[in-house]
Design a protein around this motif. Structure first.
Motif, PDB file in Angstrom:
ATOM      1  N   LEU A 121       0.807  -1.217   0.000  1.00 31.08           N
ATOM      2  CA  LEU A 121       0.000   0.000   0.000  1.00 31.08           C
ATOM      3  C   LEU A 121       0.842   1.270   0.000  1.00 31.08           C
ATOM      4  O   LEU A 121       0.346   2.342  -0.323  1.00 31.08           O
ATOM      5  N   LYS A 122       2.124   1.143   0.374  1.00 31.54           N
ATOM      6  CA  LYS A 122       3.052   2.280   0.325  1.00 31.54           C
ATOM      7  C   LYS A 122       4.123   1.988  -0.712  1.00 31.54           C
ATOM      8  O   LYS A 122       4.483   0.842  -0.947  1.00 31.54           O
ATOM      9  N   LYS A 123       4.664   3.021  -1.304  1.00 29.03           N
ATOM     10  CA  LYS A 123       5.701   2.869  -2.331  1.00 29.03           C
ATOM     11  C   LYS A 123       7.036   2.470  -1.731  1.00 29.03           C
ATOM     12  O   LYS A 123       7.388   2.896  -0.640  1.00 29.03           O
ATOM     13  N   GLY A 124       7.767   1.657  -2.497  1.00 27.61           N
ATOM     14  CA  GLY A 124       9.142   1.315  -2.152  1.00 27.61           C
ATOM     15  C   GLY A 124       9.285   0.511  -0.886  1.00 27.61           C
ATOM     16  O   GLY A 124       8.335  -0.076  -0.393  1.00 27.61           O
ATOM     17  N   ILE A 169       9.324 -12.214  -8.203  1.00 28.34           N
ATOM     18  CA  ILE A 169       8.027 -12.050  -7.542  1.00 28.34           C
ATOM     19  C   ILE A 169       7.404 -10.740  -8.016  1.00 28.34           C
ATOM     20  O   ILE A 169       8.062  -9.699  -8.029  1.00 28.34           O
ATOM     21  N   SER A 170       6.151 -10.788  -8.426  1.00 27.83           N
ATOM     22  CA  SER A 170       5.455  -9.569  -8.856  1.00 27.83           C
ATOM     23  C   SER A 170       5.112  -8.712  -7.643  1.00 27.83           C
ATOM     24  O   SER A 170       4.498  -9.199  -6.691  1.00 27.83           O
ATOM     25  N   VAL A 171       5.531  -7.452  -7.691  1.00 30.50           N
ATOM     26  CA  VAL A 171       5.258  -6.511  -6.612  1.00 30.50           C
ATOM     27  C   VAL A 171       4.566  -5.287  -7.209  1.00 30.50           C
ATOM     28  O   VAL A 171       5.043  -4.708  -8.177  1.00 30.50           O
ATOM     29  N   PHE A 172       3.434  -4.934  -6.634  1.00 30.13           N
ATOM     30  CA  PHE A 172       2.689  -3.758  -7.054  1.00 30.13           C
ATOM     31  C   PHE A 172       2.754  -2.736  -5.932  1.00 30.13           C
ATOM     32  O   PHE A 172       2.263  -2.984  -4.831  1.00 30.13           O
ATOM     33  N   ASP A 173       3.397  -1.601  -6.189  1.00 30.24           N
ATOM     34  CA  ASP A 173       3.508  -0.520  -5.209  1.00 30.24           C
ATOM     35  C   ASP A 173       2.399   0.491  -5.452  1.00 30.24           C
ATOM     36  O   ASP A 173       2.337   1.096  -6.516  1.00 30.24           O
ATOM     37  N   LEU A 174       1.535   0.649  -4.496  1.00 32.08           N
ATOM     38  CA  LEU A 174       0.496   1.674  -4.578  1.00 32.08           C
ATOM     39  C   LEU A 174       0.939   2.845  -3.707  1.00 32.08           C
ATOM     40  O   LEU A 174       1.875   2.736  -2.936  1.00 32.08           O
ATOM     41  N   ASP A 175       0.269   3.952  -3.841  1.00 29.02           N
ATOM     42  CA  ASP A 175       0.654   5.149  -3.091  1.00 29.02           C
ATOM     43  C   ASP A 175      -0.566   5.687  -2.343  1.00 29.02           C
ATOM     44  O   ASP A 175      -1.056   6.766  -2.646  1.00 29.02           O
ATOM     45  N   PHE A 176      -1.041   4.898  -1.377  1.00 29.01           N
ATOM     46  CA  PHE A 176      -2.241   5.278  -0.636  1.00 29.01           C
ATOM     47  C   PHE A 176      -2.052   6.565   0.155  1.00 29.01           C
ATOM     48  O   PHE A 176      -3.021   7.271   0.401  1.00 29.01           O
ATOM     49  N   GLU A 177      -0.839   6.864   0.548  1.00 27.67           N
ATOM     50  CA  GLU A 177      -0.610   8.084   1.323  1.00 27.67           C
ATOM     51  C   GLU A 177      -0.863   9.337   0.492  1.00 27.67           C
ATOM     52  O   GLU A 177      -1.277  10.351   1.008  1.00 27.67           O
ATOM     53  N   ASN A 195      -2.541   9.406  -2.902  1.00 26.63           N
ATOM     54  CA  ASN A 195      -3.770   9.444  -3.685  1.00 26.63           C
ATOM     55  C   ASN A 195      -4.622   8.217  -3.369  1.00 26.63           C
ATOM     56  O   ASN A 195      -4.502   7.181  -4.011  1.00 26.63           O
ATOM     57  N   LYS A 196      -5.487   8.344  -2.398  1.00 26.85           N
ATOM     58  CA  LYS A 196      -6.273   7.215  -1.916  1.00 26.85           C
ATOM     59  C   LYS A 196      -7.239   6.663  -2.965  1.00 26.85           C
ATOM     60  O   LYS A 196      -7.334   5.446  -3.153  1.00 26.85           O
ATOM     61  N   LEU A 197      -7.950   7.506  -3.666  1.00 24.72           N
ATOM     62  CA  LEU A 197      -8.940   7.050  -4.635  1.00 24.72           C
ATOM     63  C   LEU A 197      -8.276   6.313  -5.803  1.00 24.72           C
ATOM     64  O   LEU A 197      -8.685   5.206  -6.161  1.00 24.72           O
ATOM     65  N   LYS A 198      -7.266   6.909  -6.374  1.00 22.40           N
ATOM     66  CA  LYS A 198      -6.561   6.280  -7.494  1.00 22.40           C
ATOM     67  C   LYS A 198      -5.929   4.954  -7.055  1.00 22.40           C
ATOM     68  O   LYS A 198      -5.977   3.961  -7.782  1.00 22.40           O
ATOM     69  N   SER A 199      -5.344   4.923  -5.867  1.00 24.17           N
ATOM     70  CA  SER A 199      -4.732   3.701  -5.350  1.00 24.17           C
ATOM     71  C   SER A 199      -5.765   2.623  -5.093  1.00 24.17           C
ATOM     72  O   SER A 199      -5.531   1.439  -5.365  1.00 24.17           O
ATOM     73  N   PHE A 200      -6.936   3.005  -4.597  1.00 24.77           N
ATOM     74  CA  PHE A 200      -7.992   2.032  -4.347  1.00 24.77           C
ATOM     75  C   PHE A 200      -8.491   1.421  -5.657  1.00 24.77           C
ATOM     76  O   PHE A 200      -8.694   0.205  -5.750  1.00 24.77           O
ATOM     77  N   ILE A 201      -8.636   2.242  -6.665  1.00 22.38           N
ATOM     78  CA  ILE A 201      -9.053   1.744  -7.986  1.00 22.38           C
ATOM     79  C   ILE A 201      -7.991   0.802  -8.543  1.00 22.38           C
ATOM     80  O   ILE A 201      -8.315  -0.275  -9.066  1.00 22.38           O
ATOM     81  N   SER A 202      -6.733   1.164  -8.388  1.00 26.04           N
ATOM     82  CA  SER A 202      -5.637   0.291  -8.839  1.00 26.04           C
ATOM     83  C   SER A 202      -5.659  -1.036  -8.093  1.00 26.04           C
ATOM     84  O   SER A 202      -5.436  -2.095  -8.683  1.00 26.04           O
TER      85      SER A 202
END
Length: 74
Positions: free
Chosen positions: A37-40, A52-60, A62-69
């Protein structure tokens, strides 16, 4: 091969992160992918280098965009 999705707050320094990294790398009977849920973080590159596939979201930031992702990844 069964896919296993792990969702974790971050891949920074910590015990849960270390165990998740070890589990994902050493378990060859499942195809693991991780959503952070946090980058890096300390373990991000280690996991990616092991395939291993890792998806870094940036909830801190942009919450809406990260939730959609998050929904799209799952």
């Amino acid at each position: 091969m069964t896919k296993v999705c792990h969702i974790i707050t971050s891949l920074g320094e910590g015990g849960a992160q270390k165990i998740l990294t070890s589990l994902s790398i050493n378990n060859t009977t499942h195809n693991h992918f991780i959503i952070s849920l946090k980058k890096g973080g300390r373990y991000t590159e280690i996991l990616k280098n092991k395939g291993i596939s890792v998806f870094d979201l940036d909830f801190e930031r942009n919450k809406l965009k990260s939730f959609i992702s998050l929904l799209e990844i799952i």
